[in-house]
Design a protein around this motif. Structure first.
Motif, mmCIF file in Angstrom:
data_model
loop_
_atom_site.group_PDB
_atom_site.id
_atom_site.type_symbol
_atom_site.label_atom_id
_atom_site.label_comp_id
_atom_site.label_asym_id
_atom_site.label_seq_id
_atom_site.Cartn_x
_atom_site.Cartn_y
_atom_site.Cartn_z
ATOM 1 N N ALA A 7 0.823 -1.206 0.000
ATOM 2 C CA ALA A 7 0.000 0.000 0.000
ATOM 3 C C ALA A 7 0.858 1.258 0.000
ATOM 4 C CB ALA A 7 -0.937 -0.013 1.209
ATOM 5 N N ASP A 16 1.497 2.912 -3.551
ATOM 6 C CA ASP A 16 0.415 3.546 -4.303
ATOM 7 C C ASP A 16 0.882 4.923 -4.776
ATOM 8 O OD1 ASP A 16 -1.901 4.824 -5.194
ATOM 9 O OD2 ASP A 16 -3.156 3.914 -3.654
ATOM 10 N N GLU A 56 -0.015 7.863 -2.741
ATOM 11 C CA GLU A 56 0.748 8.094 -1.515
ATOM 12 C C GLU A 56 2.063 8.810 -1.802
ATOM 13 O OE1 GLU A 56 -0.531 7.698 1.255
ATOM 14 O OE2 GLU A 56 -1.836 5.952 1.331
ATOM 15 N N VAL A 104 0.387 -5.191 -7.905
ATOM 16 C CA VAL A 104 0.139 -3.856 -7.370
ATOM 17 C C VAL A 104 0.888 -2.797 -8.168
ATOM 18 C CG1 VAL A 104 0.518 -2.364 -5.369
ATOM 19 C CG2 VAL A 104 -0.412 -4.662 -5.054
ATOM 20 N N VAL A 136 -3.751 2.660 -13.570
ATOM 21 C CA VAL A 136 -3.788 3.927 -12.843
ATOM 22 C C VAL A 136 -4.839 4.816 -13.495
ATOM 23 C CG1 VAL A 136 -2.470 5.963 -12.168
ATOM 24 C CG2 VAL A 136 -1.367 3.724 -12.228
ATOM 25 N N HIS A 188 -0.934 10.456 -11.855
ATOM 26 C CA HIS A 188 -0.145 9.449 -11.152
ATOM 27 C C HIS A 188 0.555 8.475 -12.088
ATOM 28 C CE1 HIS A 188 -2.985 10.138 -7.489
ATOM 29 N NE2 HIS A 188 -2.029 11.052 -7.561
ATOM 30 N N ALA A 206 3.730 5.988 -11.197
ATOM 31 C CA ALA A 206 3.620 4.535 -11.285
ATOM 32 C C ALA A 206 4.764 3.964 -12.115
ATOM 33 C CB ALA A 206 2.281 4.148 -11.891
#
Length: 830
Positions: free
Chosen positions: A623, A626, A629, A714, A719, A724, A728
């Motif tokens: 997580a 991400d 984040e 993940v 996306v 983002h 990524a």
């Protein structure tokens, strides 16, 4: 007969004349010098800058004086990377002044190898089997009628005993530093002589034609660096001290040696604990007043608010000594003005300045024979508190500064200083780290404490319990174990074992440096700068704290009048606020729950972490990758402006994110760093090998392949937010390159490398199939990744994997030749 009598009368007269002449010569050499009587007498020639010593008469073995010798720095360099701090000192060695012909030799004894038996033949056999070290020699200048020996001690004092030259050689491009004899000399004005110790300083200058960056930053002329080296000569303690054994279950700091008198059914390596001598006035009582308390002194050079915090934190240990049965046995005071901080009679907490922030540490001078601690030297770096203050300003802003509220950055920083003082003093009392304490309800000040900042229901941050106060349950236990004085009617070994059983029975845990410090270690409850009994849940909570702090991040994180460009430094520890909790959670993956034990104490067998817990940790760690984040809002990015320090000595701060974008804050660099922290923890080499090793034990266990697949799912998920996408891609590139690096490492087993390479080949195929459906930027990105994978998979390895070494099996042990080459033995050796 008459002739014979005449000869004897002549001989006696001549001997008397010789003694008279020697005595006159001895006293003549000392005439006009400033006498400093003490453990051995010093005679100072302030005009010439020389220091003379009068040593006792040599015994029949030539030994004149035997003592504990330690050196330290009265004035240091001020560089954290190099060290050489003011107040730093060596641990202590036993040295003897030995008369050899017309010289005095300083000989350092080799106490790593001993014979505990009383038979002198055994002791001699060991002594002659291992080398000693002659570290200095000088001529005997005169001999007194009683055999006392006069030497010039100056040459002994201006040696580089502390290893300064080698420490100054910092960096491959720097030159060697050499002692400059014309600018190195003893300081007679510093000389102190007391009944049990002699203390002297000397100025040492080291020169080079090619300085390094650190000396350029800290010395006024980096080509000539002058430091002040302190020498302590200490009388050997008496034989009344009773050593305490070392026990790996108790977090005490041990010392070891080879005892060649050990029985065949006992280990040859013996270990003792280091501790102060603390004795009850009435040993039979089991508790009460002590003969001589342990006193620590705080550097008077510390600012007043810092000094008070240091005294308060260091004083916490009094509770432990009271629990161990000692009354008024420990206290902390301010160092008197007329005391030399390195005087061996004083335990000192030094407040040390460096150009940059850095570590603090607690060291001690001890008797190498027994482990008895004689002096504590605590070094506390002054800039650490400023970093703490900046972190709390970054989390809470500066509005509460000076209010005394729970979110006042100054108050929280001082709370951390109290913890730090207790921690480093703990080391000098004989206590090692316990990196499981944070997972054990903060049971010890000997852990590395992270501030326990928690999210509040109203969306703010709660600082009310940022740092604990006082000793923890583990600390109380360790003081009792190491220092309790048992009566003669109590079996010490049994009583100590009872204390251990009581501590572990209450749920306390202990994990030391070797198994708790690095990201590679396996214990799920041992890490540094972490919080919580459940590191996974605390990671999720830490991410909430980070989210709240970054959402509110702005100019209110700086005091009025500060350069706005300073936000570039403030944001670093906030953006990476989760970094240490990431490591703590990662230790569940391939983790092993174990306890230090001894045979017969009932310690449970080690157990791998449950598969469900490993998968829960993996989900929490993924997580953190991400892109949402890792992003920062434009409002924040626009505040991260460059600045001009305007001071050549300041330069570009090392505390900001590196960048490839010129004056623009490099968000992708910051995201890459944050992602690397998580991915490196997940795919740590030793962690992958443990997963492979555990795989055959449990069919449901987390495997290396599952770890890679879940991470890939993940990292490469779709996306939705166009903002983002590039973040990524940054994470994806780091994921692929890290797997390639891990597979290519020589220490990676072929089993793990094969799984990684198989997963990379499958990923490459999937990326190739997806390229046509993507944007041109996606196609280019995936083409680059598939190209990197292809180059890795197709390349020929230039060297084979290294073979593991086979432990020696024969009684002969490790040799320069292998067990497959017996005929290679040197002639006469079998």
């Amino acid at each position: 007969m008459k002739a014979l009598m005449t000869f004897w009368v002549w001989l006696v007269l001549m001997s008397g004349n010789a003694l008279a002449q020697n005595g006159a010569a001895f006293s003549d050499r000392l005439d006009g010098l400033n006498a400093k009587p003490g453990f051995f007498d010093l005679y100072l020639d302030e005009d010439a800058g020389d220091i003379y010593a009068v040593l006792p008469a040599a015994d029949d073995r030539g030994i004149s004086l035997r003592f504990i010798y330690t050196t330290g720095l009265s004035a240091g360099l001020g560089s954290n990377p190099i060290g050489l701090d003011r107040g730093d000192a060596s641990n202590g060695a036993i040295v003897r002044f030995r008369k050899v012909g017309d010289k005095i030799v300083a000989e350092q004894e080799n106490l790593k190898y001993r014979a505990s038996a009383e038979r002198p033949e055994e002791k001699l056999a060991v002594a002659q089997s291992f080398a000693t070290s002659f570290i200095w020699s000088t001529d005997i200048l005169a001999t007194a009628p009683n055999g006392a020996l006069l030497i010039d001690l100056s040459g002994f004092l201006v040696r580089d005993q502390f290893g300064i030259a080698s420490a100054l050689k910092h960096g491959e491009d720097a030159g060697d530093y050499a002692l400059a004899s014309d600018r190195s000399f003893p300081d007679p004005g510093s000389a102190l002589a007391f009944p049990d110790n002699v203390e002297v300083d000397a100025f040492l200058t080291f020169e080079t034609s090619k300085p390094n960056a650190q000396t350029l930053a800290t010395a006024p002329d980096a080509r000539a660096v002058t430091l002040s080296l302190h020498h302590s000569f200490v009388r050997l303690p008496d034989a009344d001290y009773r050593p305490r054994k070392f026990d790996q279950r108790t977090a005490n700091i041990g010392m070891g040696y080879y005892d060649y008198s050990s029985r065949l059914d006992q280990p040859i390596v013996q270990r003792l604990s280091r501790r102060f001598r603390l004795e009850l006035e009435d040993p039979a009582s089991g508790s009460g007043a002590v003969k001589s308390p342990i006193v620590f002194y705080v550097d008077a050079g510390a600012p007043e608010e810092i000094r008070d915090a240091l005294i308060e934190g260091a004083s916490w240990w009094a509770e432990g000594f009271e629990a161990a049965g000692f009354e008024d046995a420990y206290r902390v005071e301010v160092l008197p003005d007329d005391v030399h901080p390195l005087d061996v009679r004083y335990n000192v907490i030094n407040w040390v300045h460096r150009q940059t922030r850095g570590w603090s540490y607690g060291g001690s001078v001890s008797d190498p024979r027994t482990g008895e601690i004689l002096k504590a030297n605590v070094i506390l770096g002054s800039q650490r508190v400023r970093q703490d203050r900046m972190i709390f300003e970054g989390l809470a802003g500066v509005a509460a500064t000076g209010t005394g509220r729970s979110d006042d950055p100054l108050e929280i920083s001082l709370a951390r200083i109290r913890q730090l003082a207790a921690h480093e003093v703990g080391h000098t009392l004989g206590f090692a780290h316990n990196f499981a304490a944070s997972a054990n309800d903060r049971a010890s000040v000997m852990d590395y404490p992270a501030p326990y900042v928690r999210p509040s229901p109203n969306g703010t941050l709660d600082f009310s319990n940022a740092y604990d106060v006082g000793l923890g349950a583990w600390d109380i236990f360790t003081v009792k174990w190491l220092y309790t004085q048992f009566g003669d009617d109590v079996g010490e070994d049994d009583a100590l074992d009872d204390l251990v059983r009581e501590a572990y029975g209450s749920g306390l845990r202990f994990v030391g440096d070797r198994h708790g410090r690095s990201v590679s270690t396996a214990h799920p409850y041992a890490s540094v700068w972490d919080n919580g009994a459940d590191a996974i849940a605390t990671l999720e909570e830490t991410m909430d704290v980070r989210r709240i702090a970054l959402a509110d991040f702005g100019l209110d994180r700086l005091a009025e009048g500060r350069a706005s460009s300073d936000l570039n430094a403030v944001i670093v520890p906030i953006y990476l606020y989760h970094r240490y909790q990431v490591v703590a959670a990662a230790k569940y993956i391939g983790g092993l729950d174990f306890r230090y034990g001894i045979n017969g104490d009932g310690a449970a067998a080690a157990e791998p972490v449950e598969p469900a817990e490993q998968r829960r940790a993996l989900a929490a760690l993924l997580a953190t990758l991400d892109p949402a984040e890792l992003d920062l809002p434009d409002r924040t990015l626009n505040l991260l402006t460059p600045g001009d320090v305007g001071f050549a000595g300041g330069g570009q701060s090392l505390e900001v994110f590196p960048q490839r974008t010129g004056p623009v804050f490099d968000l992708h660099m910051a995201a890459d760093i944050a992602a690397t922290l998580t991915l490196s923890a997940l795919f740590d080499a030793q962690r992958l090998e443990r997963l492979m090793s555990f795989a055959h034990r449990d069919g449901d266990g987390l495997t290396v392949r599952e770890l890679i697949q879940d991470t890939e799912a993940v990292v490469f998920q779709s996306v939705d937010d166009p903002r983002h996408v590039s973040l990524a891609r940054t994470v994806q590139a780091r994921f692929v390159t890290l797997l390639i690096e891990r597979s290519s490492e020589q220490n990676t087993s072929l089993l793990v490398a094969g799984i990684i390479d198989g997963a990379l080949a499958e990923l490459s195929a999937r990326l190739s199939n997806r390229r046509a459906a993507r944007t041109p930027a996606d196609r280019s990105h995936f083409a680059l990744l598939t190209s990197l994978i292809a180059q890795h998979l197709e390349r020929e390895r230039s060297t084979p994997r290294s073979r593991p070494e086979v432990p020696p099996g024969s009684p002969i042990g490790v040799q320069a030749f292998g067990e497959d080459c017996w005929h290679c033995a040197p002639v006469g050796q079998d």
